[in-house]
Write a protein that holds these residues in place. Structure first.
Motif, PDB file in Angstrom:
ATOM      1  N   ASN A   1       0.638  -1.104  -0.262  1.00 55.16           N
ATOM      2  CA  ASN A   1      -0.482  -0.095  -0.260  1.00 55.16           C
ATOM      3  C   ASN A   1       0.844   1.196   0.309  1.00 55.16           C
ATOM      4  O   ASN A   1       0.288   2.343  -0.321  1.00 55.16           O
ATOM      5  CB  ASN A   1      -1.029   0.194   1.092  1.00 55.16           C
ATOM      6  N   ALA A   2       2.476   1.356   0.353  1.00 60.39           N
ATOM      7  CA  ALA A   2       3.147   2.159   0.078  1.00 60.39           C
ATOM      8  C   ALA A   2       2.835   2.764  -1.301  1.00 60.39           C
ATOM      9  O   ALA A   2       3.417   2.020  -2.158  1.00 60.39           O
ATOM     10  CB  ALA A   2       4.418   2.059   0.590  1.00 60.39           C
ATOM     11  N   TYR A   3       2.935   4.481  -1.648  1.00 60.00           N
ATOM     12  CA  TYR A   3       3.554   4.623  -2.372  1.00 60.00           C
ATOM     13  C   TYR A   3       4.566   5.444  -2.887  1.00 60.00           C
ATOM     14  O   TYR A   3       4.944   5.196  -3.874  1.00 60.00           O
ATOM     15  CB  TYR A   3       1.859   5.608  -3.044  1.00 60.00           C
ATOM     16  N   TYR A   4       4.550   6.147  -1.754  1.00 57.00           N
ATOM     17  CA  TYR A   4       5.911   8.020  -1.933  1.00 57.00           C
ATOM     18  C   TYR A   4       7.048   6.444  -1.594  1.00 57.00           C
ATOM     19  O   TYR A   4       7.149   6.293  -0.487  1.00 57.00           O
ATOM     20  CB  TYR A   4       5.587   8.418  -1.189  1.00 57.00           C
ATOM     21  N   LEU A   5       8.194   7.283  -2.033  1.00 62.34           N
ATOM     22  CA  LEU A   5       9.180   6.844  -1.440  1.00 62.34           C
ATOM     23  C   LEU A   5       9.596   6.921  -0.765  1.00 62.34           C
ATOM     24  O   LEU A   5      10.027   6.016   0.613  1.00 62.34           O
ATOM     25  CB  LEU A   5      10.303   7.768  -2.061  1.00 62.34           C
ATOM     26  N   LYS A   6       9.206   7.585   0.319  1.00 61.46           N
ATOM     27  CA  LYS A   6       9.448   8.111   1.911  1.00 61.46           C
ATOM     28  C   LYS A   6       8.582   6.801   2.909  1.00 61.46           C
ATOM     29  O   LYS A   6       8.998   6.086   3.595  1.00 61.46           O
ATOM     30  CB  LYS A   6       8.835   8.790   2.806  1.00 61.46           C
ATOM     31  N   GLU A   7       7.385   6.204   2.189  1.00 59.71           N
ATOM     32  CA  GLU A   7       6.232   5.460   2.360  1.00 59.71           C
ATOM     33  C   GLU A   7       6.902   4.486   2.404  1.00 59.71           C
ATOM     34  O   GLU A   7       6.919   3.266   3.368  1.00 59.71           O
ATOM     35  CB  GLU A   7       5.410   5.527   2.076  1.00 59.71           C
TER      36      GLU A   7
ATOM     37  N   ALA B   1      16.771  14.538  -5.868  1.00 60.37           N
ATOM     38  CA  ALA B   1      16.195  12.966  -5.764  1.00 60.37           C
ATOM     39  C   ALA B   1      16.408  12.379  -3.908  1.00 60.37           C
ATOM     40  O   ALA B   1      17.637  12.664  -3.934  1.00 60.37           O
ATOM     41  CB  ALA B   1      15.873  11.863  -6.769  1.00 60.37           C
ATOM     42  N   SER B   2      15.596  11.832  -3.530  1.00 64.68           N
ATOM     43  CA  SER B   2      16.006  10.563  -2.226  1.00 64.68           C
ATOM     44  C   SER B   2      16.409   9.449  -3.248  1.00 64.68           C
ATOM     45  O   SER B   2      16.364   8.910  -3.321  1.00 64.68           O
ATOM     46  CB  SER B   2      14.639  10.728  -1.634  1.00 64.68           C
ATOM     47  N   PHE B   3      17.795   8.698  -1.729  1.00 64.28           N
ATOM     48  CA  PHE B   3      18.169   7.647  -2.404  1.00 64.28           C
ATOM     49  C   PHE B   3      17.293   6.724  -1.066  1.00 64.28           C
ATOM     50  O   PHE B   3      16.759   6.828  -0.604  1.00 64.28           O
ATOM     51  CB  PHE B   3      19.574   7.765  -1.221  1.00 64.28           C
ATOM     52  N   PHE B   4      17.385   4.816  -1.230  1.00 64.37           N
ATOM     53  CA  PHE B   4      16.161   4.417  -1.226  1.00 64.37           C
ATOM     54  C   PHE B   4      17.428   3.613  -0.015  1.00 64.37           C
ATOM     55  O   PHE B   4      18.305   2.689  -0.778  1.00 64.37           O
ATOM     56  CB  PHE B   4      16.049   3.668  -2.140  1.00 64.37           C
ATOM     57  N   GLU B   5      17.184   3.727   0.755  1.00 60.79           N
ATOM     58  CA  GLU B   5      18.687   3.276   2.013  1.00 60.79           C
ATOM     59  C   GLU B   5      17.368   1.971   2.540  1.00 60.79           C
ATOM     60  O   GLU B   5      16.898   2.744   4.170  1.00 60.79           O
ATOM     61  CB  GLU B   5      18.835   4.052   2.508  1.00 60.79           C
TER      62      GLU B   5
END
Length: 188
Positions: free
Chosen positions: A85-91, A171-175
């Motif tokens: 259900n997470a949509y945004y990168l941070k979520e 853009a944010s990194f995917f950590e």
């Protein structure tokens, strides 16, 4: 008189082109890099979806041996849904990290169940899970590398001046944390 007027128009058009062409080139460079960023995010997301679809099978096999951890397995199933259900990168980052932490706890618990660890179905599922995790880590590295290139591009002059005006943002990194390797952990 008309030659002077034509010359002025020609100079004006030349100046306009000298301004527009570099802006178009800069915009296209930033757009291409942003599209690559979206493409790599999509590829990474596909691997996460595959993991989310795979995990219920893995969990049902584990649950058939470990009856005492029903609460943890239910929690993991809920976390899988949170990831879906997470949509945004941070979520997505937050949901995937929570899921990974719970899976790491489960992997540590599994070490206390030799019958489960020797079950052929579980061994095959564990191999599949390791392959999925390797693909996720590879996709994450590709995505983060593209984030770095994109951020570098939009933060150098002259791109920096146009990035803000044209709506390009860092853009944010995917950590995300890595899953514990069940094979490595069982050797300890």
């Amino acid at each position: 008189l008309s030659t002077g007027k034509n010359m002025a128009v020609l100079i004006f058009i030349t100046l306009i082109l000298l301004l527009i062409i570099p802006i178009c080139i800069i915009y296209n460079q930033m757009s291409c890099q942003r599209n690559m960023l979206r493409e790599y995010f999509s590829k990474m997301d596909i691997h996460f979806q595959y993991r989310q679809n795979f995990l219920p099978l893995f969990l049902s096999t584990v649950q058939s041996y470990i009856k005492t951890e029903d609460e943890l397995i239910e929690k993991i199933n809920n976390q899988i849904n949170d990831c879906r259900n997470a949509y945004y990168l941070k979520e997505k980052v937050e949901a995937e990290n929570i899921l990974t932490n719970s899976l790491n706890v489960l992997i540590l618990i599994i070490q206390n169940y030799p019958k489960l660890k020797s079950d052929e179905t579980f061994i095959n599922l564990k191999r599949t899970m390791i392959q999925i995790e390797e693909k996720i880590q590879t996709a994450k590295k590709q995505y983060n590398s593209t984030v770095r290139m994109y951020n570098d591009l939009i933060n150098v002059i002259p791109h920096k001046f146009f990035a803000k005006i044209l709506g390009f943002k860092d853009a944010s990194f995917f950590e995300i944390e890595a899953l514990i390797d069940p094979d490595e952990n069982s050797k300890k």
